[in-house]
Design an enzyme around this catalytic site. Structure first.
Site, PDB file in Angstrom:
ATOM      1  N   SER A 189      -3.718  -4.135   1.460  1.00  0.00           N
ATOM      2  CA  SER A 189      -4.921  -4.608   2.161  1.00  0.00           C
ATOM      3  C   SER A 189      -5.005  -6.127   2.109  1.00  0.00           C
ATOM      4  O   SER A 189      -5.273  -6.788   3.123  1.00  0.00           O
ATOM      5  CB  SER A 189      -6.179  -4.031   1.509  1.00  0.00           C
ATOM      6  N   THR A 190      -4.750  -6.678   0.910  1.00  0.00           N
ATOM      7  CA  THR A 190      -4.852  -8.118   0.709  1.00  0.00           C
ATOM      8  C   THR A 190      -3.815  -8.890   1.528  1.00  0.00           C
ATOM      9  O   THR A 190      -4.038 -10.046   1.891  1.00  0.00           O
ATOM     10  CB  THR A 190      -4.679  -8.442  -0.794  1.00  0.00           C
ATOM     11  N   TYR A 213      -1.506   5.275  -2.822  1.00  0.00           N
ATOM     12  CA  TYR A 213      -2.535   4.225  -2.745  1.00  0.00           C
ATOM     13  C   TYR A 213      -3.829   4.882  -2.292  1.00  0.00           C
ATOM     14  O   TYR A 213      -3.980   5.262  -1.139  1.00  0.00           O
ATOM     15  CB  TYR A 213      -2.082   3.132  -1.767  1.00  0.00           C
ATOM     16  N   LYS A 250      -2.171   3.935  -7.274  1.00  0.00           N
ATOM     17  CA  LYS A 250      -3.035   2.752  -7.287  1.00  0.00           C
ATOM     18  C   LYS A 250      -4.427   3.283  -7.022  1.00  0.00           C
ATOM     19  O   LYS A 250      -4.726   3.749  -5.919  1.00  0.00           O
ATOM     20  CB  LYS A 250      -2.597   1.758  -6.206  1.00  0.00           C
ATOM     21  N   THR A 305      -8.026   2.672  -6.523  1.00  0.00           N
ATOM     22  CA  THR A 305      -9.018   1.652  -6.174  1.00  0.00           C
ATOM     23  C   THR A 305     -10.335   2.343  -5.846  1.00  0.00           C
ATOM     24  O   THR A 305     -10.657   2.606  -4.688  1.00  0.00           O
ATOM     25  CB  THR A 305      -8.518   0.789  -4.997  1.00  0.00           C
ATOM     26  N   GLY A 310      -7.401  -0.647  -9.441  1.00  0.00           N
ATOM     27  CA  GLY A 310      -7.398  -1.420  -8.196  1.00  0.00           C
ATOM     28  C   GLY A 310      -8.577  -2.349  -7.987  1.00  0.00           C
ATOM     29  O   GLY A 310      -8.549  -3.167  -7.067  1.00  0.00           O
ATOM     30  N   ASP A 361     -10.510  -5.392  -9.493  1.00  0.00           N
ATOM     31  CA  ASP A 361     -10.337  -6.427 -10.521  1.00  0.00           C
ATOM     32  C   ASP A 361     -11.599  -6.613 -11.364  1.00  0.00           C
ATOM     33  O   ASP A 361     -11.529  -6.931 -12.547  1.00  0.00           O
ATOM     34  CB  ASP A 361      -9.980  -7.763  -9.858  1.00  0.00           C
ATOM     35  N   GLU A 362     -12.756  -6.403 -10.735  1.00  0.00           N
ATOM     36  CA  GLU A 362     -14.028  -6.586 -11.438  1.00  0.00           C
ATOM     37  C   GLU A 362     -14.288  -5.447 -12.432  1.00  0.00           C
ATOM     38  O   GLU A 362     -15.216  -5.513 -13.230  1.00  0.00           O
ATOM     39  CB  GLU A 362     -15.186  -6.728 -10.433  1.00  0.00           C
ATOM     40  N   SER A 384      -6.188  -8.366  -5.789  1.00  0.00           N
ATOM     41  CA  SER A 384      -6.167  -9.540  -4.901  1.00  0.00           C
ATOM     42  C   SER A 384      -6.474 -10.832  -5.657  1.00  0.00           C
ATOM     43  O   SER A 384      -5.839 -11.861  -5.428  1.00  0.00           O
ATOM     44  CB  SER A 384      -7.199  -9.364  -3.784  1.00  0.00           C
TER      45      SER A 384
END
Ligand code: MN9
Length: 288
Positions: A44-45, A133, A161, A163, A185, A187-188, A204
């Site tokens: 996606s990124t 994914y 993955k 997310t 997936g 990051d936060e 990302s």
């Protein structure tokens, strides 16, 4: 294949073409400065769903050429056109990518039988390790524990993955499939996922904040949760500002402040306003 992977950004010029030199600089920045263990290419990124098949191949080529064997490489090859997915999977495998990955098929409301058929077709035609994914918020595809299990039954499927903010499901998958690789997936949410013993993460923001991500992951693995929470807090201050200003545009602008020619985003993604550019500069100075 464990560890932290940047969801690699791609540099595009004003005409939307791949800026090869800029892409090479992004790759080097990830390896030499962010110090990630690997790159997840054309996700996606990477704006993968906005570019042509030829551009996807061009990017796979440039990344392999620049990164060589410095870090692990995962090629995201998922596409609504299954023939394209197979073609890209074979292409990346021949280039020497360590694994391939494919997003669940999206847009049409495919049922699980169709999702499974899509993966089976790719697995039958591509001889490489494979990572699912799953990103329900963007695809609308939600799979349960049993369905992940059905896909994991295929020996080529080495992991997922993941997310999604569903930590109940994440814990259940971890418990049921200790030998599969789970990459966090979001990051936060890296610390929360790390506490549940994921094997790595793909993100990302690692393009610019990779060192902190690595700290969070390593601190959590060694049980230093208070310290990890502090690093996640600073990370989330940064991610909050990035999301507020425009995710990919802001990461690119921060890279530019680090001397990396990260280019622009593909249309229809919009450009930052002058104020947005200024805010990105302030983030770079404050956090990185
Ligand atoms: O690959 C990324 N997902 C998307 C993972 O970009 C859709 C994440 O790294 C997020 O960008 C990040 C910010 O929400 O966690």
């Amino acid at each position: 294949m464990k560890g932290l992977y940047s969801a690699l950004m791609c540099s595009f010029d004003e005409q939307g073409q791949v800026n090869e030199q800029g892409l090479r600089e992004i790759i080097r920045h990830n390896i030499d400065v962010s110090k990630v263990d690997g790159l997840y290419v054309n996700g996606s990124t990477g704006e993968n769903f906005l570019i042509s098949t030829d551009q996807k191949k061009q990017i796979f080529n440039i990344v392999k050429d620049e990164a060589g064997h410095d870090v692990k490489l995962i090629a995201q090859i998922g596409a609504l056109n299954i023939d394209e997915a197979v073609e890209l999977g074979q292409f990346a495998t021949e280039l020497g990518y360590d694994a391939i990955s494919a997003v669940t098929p999206f847009y049409y409301k495919f049922d699980f039988e169709e999702v499974k058929d899509y993966y089976t077709t790719i697995l039958e035609h591509v001889d490489n390790d494979f990572i699912i994914y799953s990103i329900p918020a963007l695809t609308g595809v939600n799979m349960n524990l049993e369905q992940f299990g059905e896909l994991f039954n295929h020996e080529k499927v080495i992991g997922v993955k993941f997310t999604a903010p569903d930590f109940f499901l994440l814990e259940r998958i971890r418990h049921a499939y200790p030998d599969k690789l789970i990459y966090s997936g979001f990051d936060e949410m890296l610390l929360s996922a790390s506490v549940l013993n994921v094997d790595g993460a793909i993100g990302s923001t690692f393009n610019v904040n990779g060192q902190r991500a690595k700290q969070i992951f390593q601190l959590a693995q060694s049980g230093q949760i208070d310290e990890a929470r502090e690093v996640q807090k600073v990370t989330n201050d940064l991610i909050g500002e990035i999301l507020d200003n425009g995710l990919y545009q802001t990461i690119k602008e921060i890279l530019k402040h680090k001397g990396v020619d990260a280019g622009t985003c593909r249309k229809p993604m919009k450009s930052l306003t002058d104020d947005g550019v200024l805010r990105a500069k302030q983030m770079a100075e404050k956090y990185l």
